[in-house]
Design a protein around this motif. Structure first.
Motif, PDB file in Angstrom:
ATOM      1  N   ALA A 219      36.287  45.040  41.282  1.00  0.00           N
ATOM      2  CA  ALA A 219      35.323  43.943  41.387  1.00  0.00           C
ATOM      3  C   ALA A 219      33.962  44.474  41.816  1.00  0.00           C
ATOM      4  O   ALA A 219      32.927  44.105  41.257  1.00  0.00           O
ATOM      5  N   ALA A 220      33.972  45.363  42.795  1.00  0.00           N
ATOM      6  CA  ALA A 220      32.701  45.890  43.310  1.00  0.00           C
ATOM      7  C   ALA A 220      31.975  46.673  42.225  1.00  0.00           C
ATOM      8  O   ALA A 220      30.758  46.605  42.112  1.00  0.00           O
ATOM      9  N   LEU A 221      32.734  47.399  41.416  1.00  0.00           N
ATOM     10  CA  LEU A 221      32.093  48.187  40.369  1.00  0.00           C
ATOM     11  C   LEU A 221      31.483  47.289  39.308  1.00  0.00           C
ATOM     12  O   LEU A 221      30.548  47.672  38.616  1.00  0.00           O
ATOM     13  N   MET A 222      32.017  46.082  39.181  1.00  0.00           N
ATOM     14  CA  MET A 222      31.431  45.134  38.246  1.00  0.00           C
ATOM     15  C   MET A 222      30.180  44.505  38.838  1.00  0.00           C
ATOM     16  O   MET A 222      29.548  43.657  38.222  1.00  0.00           O
ATOM     17  N   GLY A 223      29.831  44.881  40.058  1.00  0.00           N
ATOM     18  CA  GLY A 223      28.629  44.352  40.687  1.00  0.00           C
ATOM     19  C   GLY A 223      28.847  43.009  41.346  1.00  0.00           C
ATOM     20  O   GLY A 223      27.924  42.240  41.565  1.00  0.00           O
ATOM     21  N   GLU A 224      30.098  42.679  41.679  1.00  0.00           N
ATOM     22  CA  GLU A 224      30.372  41.374  42.264  1.00  0.00           C
ATOM     23  C   GLU A 224      30.634  41.511  43.759  1.00  0.00           C
ATOM     24  O   GLU A 224      31.336  42.424  44.182  1.00  0.00           O
ATOM     25  N   ALA A 225      30.113  40.547  44.524  1.00  0.00           N
ATOM     26  CA  ALA A 225      30.509  40.487  45.923  1.00  0.00           C
ATOM     27  C   ALA A 225      31.714  39.568  45.984  1.00  0.00           C
ATOM     28  O   ALA A 225      31.835  38.638  45.188  1.00  0.00           O
ATOM     29  N   LEU A 226      32.613  39.818  46.899  1.00  0.00           N
ATOM     30  CA  LEU A 226      33.783  38.944  46.956  1.00  0.00           C
ATOM     31  C   LEU A 226      34.352  38.858  48.364  1.00  0.00           C
ATOM     32  O   LEU A 226      34.139  39.725  49.203  1.00  0.00           O
ATOM     33  N   VAL A 227      35.073  37.730  48.590  1.00  0.00           N
ATOM     34  CA  VAL A 227      35.786  37.558  49.846  1.00  0.00           C
ATOM     35  C   VAL A 227      37.256  37.721  49.531  1.00  0.00           C
ATOM     36  O   VAL A 227      37.764  37.095  48.599  1.00  0.00           O
ATOM     37  N   VAL A 228      37.912  38.570  50.267  1.00  0.00           N
ATOM     38  CA  VAL A 228      39.350  38.671  50.099  1.00  0.00           C
ATOM     39  C   VAL A 228      39.958  37.970  51.307  1.00  0.00           C
ATOM     40  O   VAL A 228      39.971  38.497  52.406  1.00  0.00           O
ATOM     41  N   ALA A 229      40.431  36.731  51.083  1.00  0.00           N
ATOM     42  CA  ALA A 229      40.888  35.902  52.195  1.00  0.00           C
ATOM     43  C   ALA A 229      42.068  36.567  52.889  1.00  0.00           C
ATOM     44  O   ALA A 229      42.140  36.623  54.104  1.00  0.00           O
ATOM     45  N   ASP A 230      42.979  37.073  52.087  1.00  0.00           N
ATOM     46  CA  ASP A 230      44.123  37.744  52.681  1.00  0.00           C
ATOM     47  C   ASP A 230      44.404  38.994  51.872  1.00  0.00           C
ATOM     48  O   ASP A 230      44.758  38.933  50.700  1.00  0.00           O
ATOM     49  N   MET A 231      44.225  40.126  52.521  1.00  0.00           N
ATOM     50  CA  MET A 231      44.332  41.380  51.776  1.00  0.00           C
ATOM     51  C   MET A 231      45.754  41.691  51.346  1.00  0.00           C
ATOM     52  O   MET A 231      45.979  42.520  50.473  1.00  0.00           O
TER      53      MET A 231
END
Lengths: 556, 132
Positions: A219-231
């Motif tokens: 996801a990060a490589l796609m340039g997206e910020a994200l929240v991972v609620a539960d890893m």
């Protein structure tokens, strides 16, 4: 004067817990008003004294509850429970109810009650509450923004400090912590082709940690910020080391660009669901700042690299010149020795002894090796002189170039168990190119292929083994000749494919590649009117060169 | 390979060897002496121009990078004054030298350094002994 209340108010009126009594004339002017209770709001008394009730009703803040005054007046019926709310100058609201009945002189008498607090109208009360809440929310938001601005400003200040990267990051992280309230934060970066490493972390125990490939990094490589609620729901969860799995459940991730290479900023927290999606924008802003910190550092490295390269170039030229001179002398001296022996033999009219033959053979070998060393030196010198590519284009034999490349790389390829296979059709048109440039392009590609194969085998814990194949395709018709350089080095990761020709982009270990090789290749190819492109095929990468074929002036 | 393959009685051709590196120069002088040349030597461009003026060599073999007067300039002077017919230059950067020389209206043969004597000899022979 008779007590109006006693006289005119029926007992049912007085039974209300009234705060004041009032009496109006027939035209609704309040002629008399007196508080019954000491706690009665004096503002109400003041408001009502001498006021005309019908006018008052028009000025009321909210429409009177109960019966409308107008209707009431029309019917001259007894008034009951007319509720009025007035806004006062200081912003507070006065509410009261009037209850009355027709008096003896055509006027009205009655009691009133003052209600404290909110205005009567429930609908408007809702709006007011909403307004208040919004104001409150705004205040909170403002506080938050102010804090954000403070942090951003402080971060910028930290950025321009001439401190080393690690200190800078520590400063930035402690500032970011004020906003995000994370347990720990870290920066993950692609170190080599396959490894993601935690390069900076708030907790030194996390630094150097190997970050597993998986959902987050994709996801990060796609340039997206994200929240991972539960890893724990991540595919890669099981690959995290225990030290991470025990401590963290929640992650906030934003992409980061270091040079041309993708990386990410990660904030971690022990509580699942601690970070909210509303924090994404902030996180992204923070990652921008962190990017700057790395960028500044990177720029510094690039400067150092460039300086190093320039010095190296000069050094090579000097060394090449200094060495080629003695090599010439060696070659000539050996030749002289050999000729002297031959003269001697001629004089004696003999073929010389067997030992002499050995000496001659050895002299030949010394001579050839000196020249070979000279060729290598020459090739190095051409590399150190990129300006030479500005010289004109002329017919170049591709096989000759491939021979040179073989000379230059033979040793280092053999050491690594890599085979270089050159494949050219028996007849191939000459290329219209600058031989030095072309040689440099080929050399860069072969060296890259060599390093890719070595790295690929190392990661697999296999002994290095592989194949580099240069194949020339000439259809004899088109105006270009196609040359392919393919290796068995596992190929180029898809996510960096579009950046490999960028200057200073490298997949090699830090300190092992300048990141200039392919960028130079592209420049050289463009200068010669050719193209270069890359793709993955089978078990490795393929670089495809299209080089203009040489056409005789007379023929064209 | 025979060292003295020159026809008896024929006048031996003259070569002027110019290099500031004494080791290389002496080896070249010896080599060309062995294969039947009359050899002159000079350590820099100025000496070379003077010797060429006085002795009119058939061929001049000259290094490019020399103090005082470089090979390209010396070659230009010799060619203009017709002191010699043929100049062969030696350089580690033959392309650059050829480019520089062509700007001065010269088209000298430029040999790559480090020198292979076999190539050098073939070139010089073809210039100095047109009939051979």
């Amino acid at each position: 004067m008779v007590n109006a209340v006693d006289m005119a108010s029926p007992p049912d009126l007085l039974s209300l817990a009234a705060d004041f009594t009032w009496r109006s004339s027939a035209d609704f002017r309040v002629e008399e008003i007196s508080p019954l209770d000491v706690g009665c709001d004096p503002a109400v008394i003041q408001l009502l004294r001498g006021a005309k009730l019908d006018r008052l009703a028009q000025r009321t803040l909210y429409p009177a509850q109960g019966e409308h005054f107008g209707q009431l007046l029309g019917r001259l019926a007894p008034m009951r429970d007319i509720a009025l709310s007035f806004a006062q100058r200081d912003g507070s609201v006065v509410n009261f109810t009037l209850t009355g009945t027709a008096g003896p002189d055509g006027g009205y008498v009655g009691v009133g009650k003052v209600w404290s607090g909110r205005p009567f109208d429930e609908q408007h009360r809702g709006e007011l509450v909403e307004l208040l809440e919004r104001a409150e929310a705004n205040r909170t938001r403002e506080m938050r923004l102010r804090e954000e601005a403070d942090v951003l400003l402080a971060s910028l200040r930290a950025l321009i400090q001439p401190s080393p990267l690690a200190d800078k990051c520590a400063d930035l992280f402690s500032l970011f912590a004020r906003l995000l309230r994370f347990d720990e934060a870290l920066v993950v970066r692609r170190r080599t082709r396959d490894e993601l490493l935690v390069v900076v972390a708030t907790d030194p125990a996390l630094a150097g940690l190997k970050w597993p490939n998986g959902d987050i990094i994709s996801a990060a490589l796609m340039g997206e910020a994200l929240v991972v609620a539960d890893m724990t729901v991540l595919r890669e969860w099981s690959q995290f080391p225990d030290s991470v799995r025990r401590r963290f459940r929640n992650a906030l991730v934003a992409p980061l660009t270091i040079g041309n290479e993708a990386a990410m900023l990660v904030a971690l927290h022990r509580t699942p669901g601690f970070f909210e999606p509303s924090q994404l924008a902030l996180m992204q802003r923070l990652s921008l700042i962190a990017t700057q910190a790395f960028e500044v550092d990177e720029q510094k490295n690039i400067l150092i690299n460039t300086a190093k390269l320039a010095t190296l170039g000069e050094l090579m030229t000097v060394i090449a010149h200094e060495i080629s001179q003695p090599l010439s002398v060696i070659a000539m001296a050996v030749k002289n020795a050999k000729l002297a022996l031959e003269t001697e033999n001629e004089r004696q009219n003999s073929v010389g002894s067997a030992e002499q033959a050995i000496v001659v053979a050895k002299l030949d070998r010394i001579h050839d090796q000196a020249l070979r060393a000279g060729e290598i030196i020459g090739a190095i010198r051409t590399l150190a002189h990129p300006d030479r590519r500005t010289l004109g284009l002329r017919p170049v034999s591709v096989t000759e170039i491939m021979d040179n490349i073989r000379h230059l790389t033979e040793g280092s390829l053999r050491n690594r168990g890599i085979q270089l296979i050159c494949d050219a059709p028996p007849y191939c048109r000459p290329l219209k190119a600058n031989p030095v440039s072309l040689q440099q392009v080929f050399l860069n590609l072969v060296v890259n292929a060599r390093d890719a194969i070595a790295e690929y085998c190392r990661l697999r814990n296999e002994p290095t083994r592989g194949e580099i194949r240069i194949s020339v395709h000439d259809d004899g018709i088109s105006d270009r000749v196609l040359v392919e350089v393919r290796d068995s080095g596992g190929g180029i990761p898809a996510d960096v494919m579009n950046r490999i020709f960028d200057a200073f982009f490298t997949l090699k270990e830090v300190g092992h590649g300048s990141g200039l090789g392919l960028s130079i290749c592209r420049t050289l190819m463009t200068d010669m009117g050719g193209t270069i492109s890359a793709s993955n095929e089978g078990n490795g990468a393929v670089f495809r060169l299209e080089i203009p074929a040489y056409v005789e002036e007379a023929a064209s | 390979m025979s060292a003295a393959n020159q026809k008896p009685g024929a006048k031996s051709p003259t070569i002027l060897v110019v290099d500031d590196d004494e080791d290389l120069r002496s080896e070249l002088v010896e080599l060309f002496g062995r294969i039947g040349y009359k050899v002159l030597e000079a350590a820099n461009g100025i000496e070379a121009v003077e010797i060429a003026r006085d002795k009119r060599p058939d061929v001049v073999l000259m290094d490019v990078g020399m103090p005082q007067l470089g090979g390209v300039r010396a070659a230009e002077i010799m060619t203009l004054l017709r002191h010699t017919e043929q100049v062969v230059l030696m350089s580690g950067n033959p392309e650059l030298v050829a480019e520089a020389a062509s700007h001065r209206g010269l088209a000298p043969i430029v040999l790559n350094k480090p020198l292979s004597f076999d190539i050098c000899r073939r070139v010089i022979d073809s210039l100095a002994k047109p009939g051979a």
